[in-house]
Write an enzyme that holds these catalytic residues in place. Structure first.
Site, PDB file in Angstrom:
ATOM      1  N   GLU A  24       0.869  -1.188   0.000  1.00 36.85           N
ATOM      2  CA  GLU A  24       0.000   0.000   0.000  1.00 36.85           C
ATOM      3  C   GLU A  24       0.898   1.228   0.000  1.00 36.85           C
ATOM      4  OE1 GLU A  24      -3.072   0.567   3.212  1.00 36.85           O
ATOM      5  OE2 GLU A  24      -2.404   2.641   2.980  1.00 36.85           O
ATOM      6  N   HIS A 181      -8.990   1.933  -0.131  1.00 36.91           N
ATOM      7  CA  HIS A 181      -8.076   2.737   0.676  1.00 36.91           C
ATOM      8  C   HIS A 181      -8.854   3.899   1.296  1.00 36.91           C
ATOM      9  CE1 HIS A 181      -4.938   5.749   1.467  1.00 36.91           C
ATOM     10  NE2 HIS A 181      -4.116   4.720   1.584  1.00 36.91           N
ATOM     11  N   ASP A 306       2.932   1.873   3.737  1.00 34.88           N
ATOM     12  CA  ASP A 306       2.233   3.154   3.595  1.00 34.88           C
ATOM     13  C   ASP A 306       3.199   4.306   3.303  1.00 34.88           C
ATOM     14  OD1 ASP A 306      -0.062   4.590   3.279  1.00 34.88           O
ATOM     15  OD2 ASP A 306      -0.713   4.477   5.367  1.00 34.88           O
TER      16      ASP A 306
HETATM   17 MN    MN Z   1      -2.110   4.586   2.567  1.00 37.87          MN
END
Ligand code: MN
Length: 343
Positions: A24, A181, A306
């Site tokens: 991600e 998301h 992330d």
């Molecule tokens: Mn993210």
């Protein structure tokens, strides 16, 4: 930073038999970045090249050697790129469709330059569900993309609404997972989930995405599309923790509160266990990881850093330091991602 100092070892315990795939990781296309500067949506902050998040903007548009160098420093082998929130979902339909296609071309180009290091999901514009389905088809079939990205709601509308189901039809036909998301919640939710503790990524984003998944379940999406695979980040956006209560209150209260409504064929947890995959993004905590591995299954939990919103080296070091076997780390860092996204 163990990864940075010694990229070939897993937690300093010898050679590492797996690639670290991060699932991600954010990017922005220059066109979306420019469009953000021309757009204003009440209550939704957009990242611009010279706004308060200018530093973040520079990292997000870098899908070249700079990003690869940061990955090397953190010990990350592969990044799966997602168009950073809210992506194209704040623009009018025509603009959104065009920007999604442009972002996909841009990301596919970067992946072609670094095929061993970068992969991407197809950005789609739910504003036009039929065009979104077509773009997903193009992304997966022609641009070698690994699934679809949706930054949760689109102007307060959720994918359980049947007008969006062409997207699910395409995803199932292509065997393409859909990553949901977070983004800034819609206005009504934002009024209540406000401030730095209850609002934003501390709480509101996760609850909003968890709610999105529960709406898909209650909307019968998985009965109609049983092979659909949905992915969410942040250790499951609170769903693993709530799982038993969601089932038992659904069973006990649907008569009293919802006129006996039985909107889907099975229990909520059945769909969560069978149609949902989760990533660890931004949740570097062992009790939560251990519980999630137990409540779902070890093959449902994937690593994510992330980047650049969070420190990817810290996330790598966290997993490496956990009491997991090499086999468990191989599944978490590599095998589950390879299987889910076809990497
Ligand atoms: Mn993210």
């Amino acid at each position: 930073m163990g990864g940075a100092a010694d990229p070939d070892t897993g937690g300093g315990t010898g050679p590492r038999p797996y690639r670290r795939i991060a699932c991600e990781e954010g990017f922005l296309s220059p066109a979306v970045l420019a469009a953000n500067a021309r757009t204003s949506v009440a209550g939704i902050p957009l990242i611009t090249a010279d706004g308060p998040a200018a530093g973040l903007a520079r990292l997000l548009v870098d899908v070249g050697p700079g990003r690869i160098a940061r990955m090397d420093a953190a010990g990350v082998d592969v990044q799966l790129l997602l168009l950073a929130s809210p992506g194209v979902q704040v623009f009018d339909r025509e603009t959104a469709v065009a920007l999604a296609a442009d972002a996909n071309d841009w990301a596919a180009d970067a992946c072609a330059r670094f095929p061993a290091r970068l992969a991407a999901l197809t950005a789609i514009a739910p504003q036009d569900p039929v065009a979104a389905a077509r773009e997903l088809e193009r992304g997966v079939s022609r641009l070698s993309m690994k699934g679809a990205l949706v930054n949760s709601h689109t102007f307060g509308e959720y994918l359980d609404q049947r007008t969006f189901w062409p997207i699910f039809e395409a995803a199932e036909a292509l065997d393409a997972p859909i990553y949901i998301h977070p983004c800034e919640p819609p206005a009504g939710m934002r009024e209540i989930m406000a401030g730095p503790v209850a609002g934003g990524p501390a709480w509101a984003y996760g609850v909003e995405v968890g709610t999105h998944v529960l709406r898909l379940i209650g909307g019968g999406v998985f009965d109609r599309f049983p092979r659909l695979r949905i992915v969410v980040g942040h250790m499951g956006e609170s769903l693993p923790f709530w799982l038993p209560r969601i089932d038992n209150r659904y069973l006990a209260m649907r008569g009293a509160m919802f006129g006996g409504a039985r909107p889907m064929q099975r229990l909520p947890s059945d769909y969560i266990r069978e149609n949902l995959w989760i990533t660890t993004s931004g949740m570097n905590y062992w009790p939560q990881l251990r519980m999630t591995l137990e409540v779902l299954a070890p093959d449902r939990v994937l690593y994510a850093g992330d980047d650049p919103f969070e420190d990817q080296a810290e996330a790598v070091d966290f997993i490496e330091a956990m009491p997991l076997s090499v086999e468990q780390k191989t599944a978490l860092f590599q095998d589950n991602a390879v299987r889910l996204f076809g990497l």
